[in-house]
Design a protein around this motif. Sequence first.
Motif, PDB file in Angstrom:
ATOM      1  N   ARG A 119      -2.090   1.943  -2.156  1.00 44.91           N
ATOM      2  CA  ARG A 119      -2.003   1.262  -3.827  1.00 44.91           C
ATOM      3  C   ARG A 119      -1.130   2.508  -4.399  1.00 44.91           C
ATOM      4  NH1 ARG A 119      -8.047  -1.722  -4.473  1.00 44.91           N
ATOM      5  NH2 ARG A 119      -7.079  -3.725  -3.422  1.00 44.91           N
ATOM      6  N   ALA A 120      -1.350   3.779  -4.106  1.00 38.13           N
ATOM      7  CA  ALA A 120      -1.036   4.896  -4.715  1.00 38.13           C
ATOM      8  C   ALA A 120       0.505   5.097  -4.357  1.00 38.13           C
ATOM      9  CB  ALA A 120      -1.407   6.370  -4.562  1.00 38.13           C
ATOM     10  N   ALA A 121       0.909   4.722  -3.135  1.00 35.02           N
ATOM     11  CA  ALA A 121       2.511   4.636  -2.765  1.00 35.02           C
ATOM     12  C   ALA A 121       2.954   3.494  -3.637  1.00 35.02           C
ATOM     13  CB  ALA A 121       2.460   4.714  -1.145  1.00 35.02           C
ATOM     14  N   VAL A 122       2.417   2.309  -3.345  1.00 34.26           N
ATOM     15  CA  VAL A 122       2.982   1.181  -4.026  1.00 34.26           C
ATOM     16  C   VAL A 122       3.221   1.463  -5.497  1.00 34.26           C
ATOM     17  CG1 VAL A 122       2.428  -1.132  -4.834  1.00 34.26           C
ATOM     18  CG2 VAL A 122       2.181  -0.551  -2.301  1.00 34.26           C
ATOM     19  N   SER A 123       2.242   1.999  -6.321  1.00 31.49           N
ATOM     20  CA  SER A 123       2.133   2.219  -7.465  1.00 31.49           C
ATOM     21  C   SER A 123       3.468   3.143  -7.825  1.00 31.49           C
ATOM     22  CB  SER A 123       0.968   2.739  -8.278  1.00 31.49           C
ATOM     23  OG  SER A 123       0.043   1.875  -8.291  1.00 31.49           O
ATOM     24  N   TYR A 124       3.738   4.206  -7.134  1.00 26.97           N
ATOM     25  CA  TYR A 124       4.736   5.180  -7.162  1.00 26.97           C
ATOM     26  C   TYR A 124       5.980   4.515  -6.893  1.00 26.97           C
ATOM     27  CZ  TYR A 124       7.598   9.431  -7.438  1.00 26.97           C
ATOM     28  OH  TYR A 124       8.320  10.203  -7.642  1.00 26.97           O
ATOM     29  N   LEU A 125       6.101   3.816  -6.134  1.00 24.67           N
ATOM     30  CA  LEU A 125       7.512   2.999  -5.896  1.00 24.67           C
ATOM     31  C   LEU A 125       7.967   2.033  -7.161  1.00 24.67           C
ATOM     32  CD1 LEU A 125       7.143   2.084  -1.992  1.00 24.67           C
ATOM     33  CD2 LEU A 125       8.786   3.730  -3.057  1.00 24.67           C
ATOM     34  N   VAL A 126       6.752   1.325  -7.412  1.00 23.43           N
ATOM     35  CA  VAL A 126       6.825   0.542  -8.673  1.00 23.43           C
ATOM     36  C   VAL A 126       7.453   1.420  -9.862  1.00 23.43           C
ATOM     37  CG1 VAL A 126       5.792  -0.982 -10.497  1.00 23.43           C
ATOM     38  CG2 VAL A 126       5.176  -1.395  -8.029  1.00 23.43           C
ATOM     39  N   SER A 127       6.927   2.528 -10.059  1.00 22.05           N
ATOM     40  CA  SER A 127       7.399   3.557 -11.080  1.00 22.05           C
ATOM     41  C   SER A 127       9.040   3.932 -10.743  1.00 22.05           C
ATOM     42  CB  SER A 127       6.543   4.729 -11.023  1.00 22.05           C
ATOM     43  OG  SER A 127       6.965   5.637 -10.138  1.00 22.05           O
ATOM     44  N   ARG A 128       9.344   3.589  -9.813  1.00 20.18           N
ATOM     45  CA  ARG A 128      10.799   3.981  -9.389  1.00 20.18           C
ATOM     46  C   ARG A 128      11.885   2.885  -9.681  1.00 20.18           C
ATOM     47  NH1 ARG A 128       9.307   8.029 -11.035  1.00 20.18           N
ATOM     48  NH2 ARG A 128       9.402  10.136 -10.191  1.00 20.18           N
ATOM     49  N   GLY A 129      11.235   1.706  -9.997  1.00 19.63           N
ATOM     50  CA  GLY A 129      12.002   0.565 -10.176  1.00 19.63           C
ATOM     51  C   GLY A 129      11.782  -0.580  -9.287  1.00 19.63           C
ATOM     52  N   ILE A 130      11.020  -0.348  -8.421  1.00 18.73           N
ATOM     53  CA  ILE A 130      10.993  -1.644  -7.186  1.00 18.73           C
ATOM     54  C   ILE A 130      10.094  -2.659  -7.809  1.00 18.73           C
ATOM     55  CG2 ILE A 130      10.428  -2.106  -4.873  1.00 18.73           C
ATOM     56  CD1 ILE A 130      12.672   0.050  -5.306  1.00 18.73           C
ATOM     57  N   SER A 131      10.384  -3.725  -7.716  1.00 17.15           N
ATOM     58  CA  SER A 131       9.416  -4.970  -8.199  1.00 17.15           C
ATOM     59  C   SER A 131       8.147  -5.133  -7.340  1.00 17.15           C
ATOM     60  CB  SER A 131       9.954  -6.428  -8.334  1.00 17.15           C
ATOM     61  OG  SER A 131       9.220  -7.383  -8.245  1.00 17.15           O
ATOM     62  N   ARG A 132       7.135  -4.998  -8.022  1.00 14.76           N
ATOM     63  CA  ARG A 132       5.726  -5.198  -7.316  1.00 14.76           C
ATOM     64  C   ARG A 132       5.616  -6.478  -6.478  1.00 14.76           C
ATOM     65  NH1 ARG A 132       0.802  -2.357  -7.710  1.00 14.76           N
ATOM     66  NH2 ARG A 132       1.843  -1.524  -9.436  1.00 14.76           N
ATOM     67  N   SER A 133       6.483  -7.359  -6.771  1.00 14.42           N
ATOM     68  CA  SER A 133       6.363  -8.663  -6.080  1.00 14.42           C
ATOM     69  C   SER A 133       6.799  -8.397  -4.537  1.00 14.42           C
ATOM     70  CB  SER A 133       7.115  -9.867  -6.614  1.00 14.42           C
ATOM     71  OG  SER A 133       8.589  -9.294  -6.933  1.00 14.42           O
ATOM     72  N   ARG A 134       7.525  -7.164  -4.408  1.00 17.91           N
ATOM     73  CA  ARG A 134       8.390  -7.025  -3.255  1.00 17.91           C
ATOM     74  C   ARG A 134       7.493  -6.144  -2.325  1.00 17.91           C
ATOM     75  NH1 ARG A 134      13.632  -4.470  -4.081  1.00 17.91           N
ATOM     76  NH2 ARG A 134      13.914  -4.842  -1.808  1.00 17.91           N
ATOM     77  N   LEU A 135       6.386  -5.513  -3.046  1.00 19.51           N
ATOM     78  CA  LEU A 135       5.523  -4.462  -2.188  1.00 19.51           C
ATOM     79  C   LEU A 135       4.091  -5.104  -2.114  1.00 19.51           C
ATOM     80  CD1 LEU A 135       6.956  -1.539  -4.336  1.00 19.51           C
ATOM     81  CD2 LEU A 135       7.490  -1.990  -2.093  1.00 19.51           C
ATOM     82  N   GLN A 136       3.612  -4.747  -0.701  1.00 19.34           N
ATOM     83  CA  GLN A 136       2.056  -5.166  -0.569  1.00 19.34           C
ATOM     84  C   GLN A 136       1.330  -3.893   0.062  1.00 19.34           C
ATOM     85  OE1 GLN A 136       1.680  -8.186   2.307  1.00 19.34           O
ATOM     86  NE2 GLN A 136      -0.465  -8.473   1.796  1.00 19.34           N
ATOM     87  N   ALA A 137       0.131  -3.666  -0.611  1.00 15.50           N
ATOM     88  CA  ALA A 137      -0.483  -2.502  -0.008  1.00 15.50           C
ATOM     89  C   ALA A 137      -1.664  -3.393   0.597  1.00 15.50           C
ATOM     90  CB  ALA A 137      -1.175  -1.647  -1.292  1.00 15.50           C
ATOM     91  N   VAL A 138      -1.327  -3.445   1.973  1.00 17.37           N
ATOM     92  CA  VAL A 138      -2.400  -4.170   2.741  1.00 17.37           C
ATOM     93  C   VAL A 138      -4.027  -3.546   3.028  1.00 17.37           C
ATOM     94  CG1 VAL A 138      -0.543  -5.246   3.770  1.00 17.37           C
ATOM     95  CG2 VAL A 138      -1.636  -3.261   4.916  1.00 17.37           C
TER      96      VAL A 138
END
Length: 208
Positions: A119-138
């Motif tokens: 989730r930390a990695a996903v949150s950082y990617l979102v902060s860099r402009g990646i839509s959360r809908s494209r990312l999943q922390a399994v």
Amino acid sequence: MIRYAALFGLSLTVAACSNEAGEPLDRAVFGNATTSNAAVMAGERDFAIQLATRFAEDVPTTINFAFDSAQLDAEARAILDQQAHWIRQFPEVRFRVYGHTDAVGSNSYNKTLGLRRARAAVSYLVSRGISRSRLQAVVSFGETQPLIPTSDRERRNRRTVTEVSGFLKRHPTVLDGKYAQIIYREYVESAVPRTTLTSERSLRTALE
């Protein structure tokens, strides 16, 4: 490809026929078979594999963590910046982030820790402009998939791994089935204009 699809369908047929006569058919099995065959025949599954390979070749897919921590250090943030740059160039692609730990601590605690890292990695990617809908922390693998088999502390086992998971079904390019364009198109942001190349050659010739 067709041969593999046929073999997959045959295996599902054998599994479905193992039920006793008179039992209702498992619709989920046949639904999955149809979905799988459609993906294979349309080329989507093949292209997803090619994209996953390309992603792994172009950027580091793994970041590491300090012991018992889900905090991103400078090295991890730098790698995630590279991932975000790549991901932005393929807006129709989805990604999963898998969390891992070393073997120190209980399995249940490590599963939670691995998920916190993902989730930390996903949150950082979102902060860099990646839509959360494209990312999943399994759900994390915890300590069950170490790179280095050891019961001791091991930084290389404390990691997250980012992988291509498929395509956004509602993206226009995907709906049109233009998967070849997704795979083989040039990186827009990193492309060098032809005029620049021509100018460089002319300057080099003049200097010679």
